[in-house]
Design a protein around this motif. Structure first.
Motif, PDB file in Angstrom:
ATOM      1  N   THR A 186       0.869  -1.176   0.000  1.00 24.08           N
ATOM      2  CA  THR A 186       0.000   0.000   0.000  1.00 24.08           C
ATOM      3  C   THR A 186       0.898   1.215   0.000  1.00 24.08           C
ATOM      4  O   THR A 186       1.946   1.209   0.655  1.00 24.08           O
ATOM      5  N   THR A 187       0.520   2.215  -0.739  1.00 23.40           N
ATOM      6  CA  THR A 187       1.318   3.439  -0.760  1.00 23.40           C
ATOM      7  C   THR A 187       0.494   4.570  -1.343  1.00 23.40           C
ATOM      8  O   THR A 187      -0.495   4.348  -2.044  1.00 23.40           O
ATOM      9  N   HIS A 188       0.886   5.781  -1.014  1.00 24.16           N
ATOM     10  CA  HIS A 188       0.270   6.948  -1.654  1.00 24.16           C
ATOM     11  C   HIS A 188       1.108   7.417  -2.832  1.00 24.16           C
ATOM     12  O   HIS A 188       0.667   8.221  -3.626  1.00 24.16           O
ATOM     13  N   GLN A 189       2.358   6.916  -2.886  1.00 18.77           N
ATOM     14  CA  GLN A 189       3.213   7.326  -3.996  1.00 18.77           C
ATOM     15  C   GLN A 189       2.991   6.378  -5.165  1.00 18.77           C
ATOM     16  O   GLN A 189       3.821   5.556  -5.508  1.00 18.77           O
ATOM     17  N   VAL A 190       1.796   6.497  -5.755  1.00 17.51           N
ATOM     18  CA  VAL A 190       1.342   5.542  -6.754  1.00 17.51           C
ATOM     19  C   VAL A 190       2.284   5.506  -7.954  1.00 17.51           C
ATOM     20  O   VAL A 190       2.572   4.442  -8.499  1.00 17.51           O
ATOM     21  N   GLU A 191       2.780   6.670  -8.361  1.00 20.06           N
ATOM     22  CA  GLU A 191       3.604   6.746  -9.580  1.00 20.06           C
ATOM     23  C   GLU A 191       4.814   5.825  -9.469  1.00 20.06           C
ATOM     24  O   GLU A 191       5.282   5.270 -10.465  1.00 20.06           O
ATOM     25  N   GLU A 192       5.330   5.690  -8.245  1.00 22.42           N
ATOM     26  CA  GLU A 192       6.570   4.940  -8.104  1.00 22.42           C
ATOM     27  C   GLU A 192       6.381   3.439  -8.130  1.00 22.42           C
ATOM     28  O   GLU A 192       7.314   2.698  -8.373  1.00 22.42           O
ATOM     29  N   VAL A 193       5.175   2.985  -7.814  1.00 21.45           N
ATOM     30  CA  VAL A 193       4.985   1.533  -7.824  1.00 21.45           C
ATOM     31  C   VAL A 193       4.276   1.063  -9.080  1.00 21.45           C
ATOM     32  O   VAL A 193       4.284  -0.119  -9.380  1.00 21.45           O
ATOM     33  N   GLU A 194       3.696   1.985  -9.830  1.00 19.89           N
ATOM     34  CA  GLU A 194       2.791   1.521 -10.878  1.00 19.89           C
ATOM     35  C   GLU A 194       3.484   0.618 -11.894  1.00 19.89           C
ATOM     36  O   GLU A 194       2.888  -0.334 -12.363  1.00 19.89           O
ATOM     37  N   HIS A 195       4.746   0.861 -12.184  1.00 21.09           N
ATOM     38  CA  HIS A 195       5.413   0.025 -13.177  1.00 21.09           C
ATOM     39  C   HIS A 195       5.852  -1.330 -12.631  1.00 21.09           C
ATOM     40  O   HIS A 195       6.239  -2.197 -13.392  1.00 21.09           O
ATOM     41  N   ILE A 196       5.827  -1.514 -11.322  1.00 18.37           N
ATOM     42  CA  ILE A 196       6.214  -2.845 -10.807  1.00 18.37           C
ATOM     43  C   ILE A 196       5.001  -3.706 -10.445  1.00 18.37           C
ATOM     44  O   ILE A 196       5.135  -4.901 -10.230  1.00 18.37           O
ATOM     45  N   LEU A 197       3.815  -3.090 -10.398  1.00 15.80           N
ATOM     46  CA  LEU A 197       2.636  -3.859  -9.985  1.00 15.80           C
ATOM     47  C   LEU A 197       2.186  -4.814 -11.085  1.00 15.80           C
ATOM     48  O   LEU A 197       2.306  -4.522 -12.271  1.00 15.80           O
ATOM     49  N   THR A 198       1.670  -5.977 -10.667  1.00 15.39           N
ATOM     50  CA  THR A 198       1.014  -6.855 -11.632  1.00 15.39           C
ATOM     51  C   THR A 198      -0.499  -6.785 -11.447  1.00 15.39           C
ATOM     52  O   THR A 198      -1.241  -7.127 -12.355  1.00 15.39           O
ATOM     53  N   ASP A 199      -0.920  -6.375 -10.275  1.00 14.97           N
ATOM     54  CA  ASP A 199      -2.350  -6.296  -9.982  1.00 14.97           C
ATOM     55  C   ASP A 199      -2.654  -5.013  -9.234  1.00 14.97           C
ATOM     56  O   ASP A 199      -1.826  -4.507  -8.485  1.00 14.97           O
ATOM     57  N   LEU A 200      -3.867  -4.567  -9.407  1.00 17.62           N
ATOM     58  CA  LEU A 200      -4.276  -3.316  -8.799  1.00 17.62           C
ATOM     59  C   LEU A 200      -5.591  -3.523  -8.048  1.00 17.62           C
ATOM     60  O   LEU A 200      -6.522  -4.126  -8.573  1.00 17.62           O
ATOM     61  N   MET A 201      -5.614  -3.047  -6.802  1.00 13.91           N
ATOM     62  CA  MET A 201      -6.868  -3.068  -6.050  1.00 13.91           C
ATOM     63  C   MET A 201      -7.106  -1.684  -5.494  1.00 13.91           C
ATOM     64  O   MET A 201      -6.243  -1.133  -4.819  1.00 13.91           O
ATOM     65  N   PHE A 202      -8.268  -1.126  -5.783  1.00 10.22           N
ATOM     66  CA  PHE A 202      -8.635   0.154  -5.190  1.00 10.22           C
ATOM     67  C   PHE A 202      -9.617  -0.117  -4.066  1.00 10.22           C
ATOM     68  O   PHE A 202     -10.550  -0.899  -4.235  1.00 10.22           O
ATOM     69  N   ILE A 203      -9.410   0.538  -2.961  1.00 10.33           N
ATOM     70  CA  ILE A 203     -10.325   0.346  -1.832  1.00 10.33           C
ATOM     71  C   ILE A 203     -10.846   1.715  -1.420  1.00 10.33           C
ATOM     72  O   ILE A 203     -10.115   2.701  -1.402  1.00 10.33           O
ATOM     73  N   ARG A 204     -12.142   1.763  -1.161  1.00  8.52           N
ATOM     74  CA  ARG A 204     -12.765   3.033  -0.784  1.00  8.52           C
ATOM     75  C   ARG A 204     -13.883   2.752   0.201  1.00  8.52           C
ATOM     76  O   ARG A 204     -14.748   1.917  -0.065  1.00  8.52           O
ATOM     77  N   ASP A 205     -13.882   3.446   1.306  1.00  9.95           N
ATOM     78  CA  ASP A 205     -14.903   3.275   2.344  1.00  9.95           C
ATOM     79  C   ASP A 205     -15.115   1.802   2.700  1.00  9.95           C
ATOM     80  O   ASP A 205     -16.246   1.334   2.828  1.00  9.95           O
TER      81      ASP A 205
END
Lengths: 285, 319
Positions: A186-205
């Protein structure tokens, strides 16, 4: 292969707000999953549930174990870095290595010392004398020397400068990650991890609002940039979001055919951060 | 077992200041004060032409001692060794009190809990390692420091005497340093069991409090006691107030002070003649405190409090 984590109907309430609201998901081995959400969305609660640090409703299976009941066994296979600077301030580098070496059955001391040799850390240095970046280097050296199947990272680079941040993720990718390991970050610095991620989960409320692998994200979402004269035409297609750059409008679409968008203007893949902003619109309103 | 050893070692690393340096420094200061006293006595004595500390009466030491005198000299030196241990044990009491109070709280406050919890360590082993570190390891170090200080003090006085031409070296053989060490070390397990209600209660507060564990640990029992006293004053209920203070408050707060069992009623039977004063420190009579049911009730209550502390340690996080 079996899923590393499978959650069904996960729920957790604090006094009046739901931190997790009937959440279900699966994470497969060999993935790097980004769990992204605004402050207070339930990210940390979800991670704490996975690590057996908090009680919850629903079913959760991590590496075939129940984190509520089999935590001791689970932690032999799971590592986590929760935030920077959670290493005890009194401990010396040599003490930390000794302690983990003698209490963790899957720790490889040579590996750890090899990682430490690449840093400026010396055996007698205490954590309280280190900068934040150095603390993370020590923590990472300890964690990377543990042959774990699941690594959980909760804001591991918060407050670090860009050199340490880049080095952190680079070390993880080059020296740690392989197809038998799984990383959740988990991170707020999305730009820095986006190229290493294979999967994305967004969570809200407390709810998962997006759960997809990065290829699917690229297919599903598209950005199109058009001049002001065609903006009304594009708006009719119900974009998720719209923003203005240099007198042109950029529209973000979910699940609209690429050919249809290409007829309107320049189409490109949206960045995770733009996608995030569009998805979370109105969170704090 | 190996893990447990390292858990205790970790406690020592973290609390080297309280466990090792506090007794060492206390002993050092004690020796320094004695040295200053001797030198001061010598200087003032020389200025006024008389000897404060070592007057002529000490020359009785010149002749061969009778058995009774030898026993007295030996007892005197034993008391000296016990007394340094006593002073260090008071310091130890404070160290253990605040150690227990912070043991399960400090790492939640600075969030290093999250690091310890990332290792495959059971909460039971973690908490028990803290009990062992506080009530076995720390007293052991304190006893060693206390006896060494005592021996150093005997040597100090012997050297001072020899400056006056009084040879007291042969007297040293009448002391019983090994018996003192055996008595003190032998009573450490008794201390650990006697202190259980306090270690249990303090660790429970430490695991439970979200802030200010000291207030919870100390103020809560005192407020309850004052309430009881108030009810008694009103005459509505008669719940033994004295019993509460002595058998509950003292046990859960002050039992961490070594030797606090000496005040226990079971010792009233021990004869109180001066020549038998030291007998109370002998292991046999020290352990006779175990004959009292209240000792065992306290120990069991302490174990229950510890179990609760372990449970809280499992589920309390850094928030």
């Amino acid at each position: 292969m079996n899923a590393v984590i499978s959650a069904r109907g996960l729920g957790k309430r604090y006094k009046n707000a739901a931190a997790l609201d009937n959440v279900s998901f699966e994470i497969q081995p060999g993935r790097i999953v980004g769990l992204i959400g605004p402050n207070g969305a339930g990210k940390t609660t979800a991670l704490k549930a996975i690590l057996g640090l908090t009680d919850f409703q629903g079913e959760l299976d991590v590496l075939g174990l129940d984190p509520r009941k089999q935590r001791g066994k689970l932690m032999e296979q799971v590592c986590f870095i929760a935030d920077v600077a959670v290493l005890p301030r009194w401990i010396r580098v040599s003490e930390a290595v000794d302690f983990v070496a003698h209490t963790h059955p899957r720790f490889d001391r040579k590996k750890c010392e090899a990682f430490l040799a690449r840093t400026k850390l010396t055996p007698n240095l205490r954590v309280k004398q280190m900068s934040k970046g150095m603390i993370v280097q020590l923590h990472l050296a300890l964690v990377m020397a543990i042959d774990a199947r699941l690594l959980v990272l909760d804001e591991p680079t918060l407050g670090l400068d860009i050199l340490y941040r880049k080095q952190f993720y680079q070390s993880l990718l080059e020296d740690y990650f392989d197809e038998n390991k799984t990383i959740i970050v988990t991170t707020h610095q999305v730009e820095e991890v986006e190229h290493i991620l294979t999967d994305l989960m967004f969570i809200r409320d407390g709810k998962i609002v997006l759960d997809a692998d990065m290829d699917a994200v690229g297919e599903r979402f598209a950005e199109v940039m058009v001049g002001a004269e065609r903006a009304a035409e594009v708006r009719a297609l119900k974009p998720l979001d719209e923003r203005q750059v240099f007198g042109k409008s950029i529209f973000l679409f979910d699940g609209v055919a690429r050919a249809q968008l290409e007829a309107l203007g320049e189409v490109r893949r949206p960045s995770v951060s733009d996608l995030f902003v569009a998805t979370m619109k109105g969170t704090y309103a | 077992m190996k893990t447990f050893y390292w858990l205790v070692k970790r406690e020592f690393w973290e609390h080297r200041g309280g466990f090792l340096w506090a007794p060492v420094i206390t002993g050092g200061v004690f020796l320094l004060l004695n040295l200053m006293g001797i030198i001061g006595g010598e200087v003032i004595g020389a200025q006024h032409g008389f000897h404060f500390l070592f007057n002529d009466r000490i020359h009785i030491l010149d002749h061969a001692l009778t058995a009774e005198e030898a026993a007295k000299a030996g007892a005197f030196m034993d008391v000296m060794m016990y007394s340094t241990s006593f002073i260090i044990s008071v310091v130890l009491g404070f160290v253990v009190f605040f150690y227990c109070l912070g043991a399960l709280y400090d790492d939640r406050r600075d969030r290093s809990l999250l690091f310890w919890k990332s290792l495959p360590l059971s909460d039971t082993a973690t908490v028990l390692a803290k009990v062992v570190a506080g009530t076995l390891l720390a007293p052991f170090i304190a006893v060693i420091c206390g006896v060494l200080t005592g021996i150093a003090m005997l040597l100090l006085f012997t050297v001072a005497l020899s400056f006056h031409g009084i040879g007291a070296w042969h007297l040293l053989v009448y002391a019983h340093p090994f018996q003192v060490i055996v008595n003190l070390i032998g009573s450490i397990p008794l201390y650990a069991m006697w202190a259980l209600p306090a270690t249990g209660w303090l660790l429970l507060c430490s695991a439970w409090a979200r802030s200010k564990p000291f207030l919870w640990a100390a103020v809560l029992p005192v407020v309850v006691g004052v309430m009881l006293g108030w009810f008694n004053l009103m005459g509505t209920h008669s719940v033994g107030g004295g019993w509460y203070w002595k058998d509950v408050v003292c046990r859960i707060l002050l039992s961490v002070f070594p030797g606090s069992w000496l005040g226990a009623s079971s010792y009233q039977s021990v004869s109180s003649g001066a020549e038998h004063a030291l007998d109370v420190l002998d292991l046999g009579s020290a352990y006779s405190v175990m004959a009292a049911p209240s000792f065992w009730i306290g120990a069991i209550a302490g174990l229950a409090l510890l179990a609760a502390a372990i449970w809280l340690r499992r589920w309390r996080d850094d928030t």
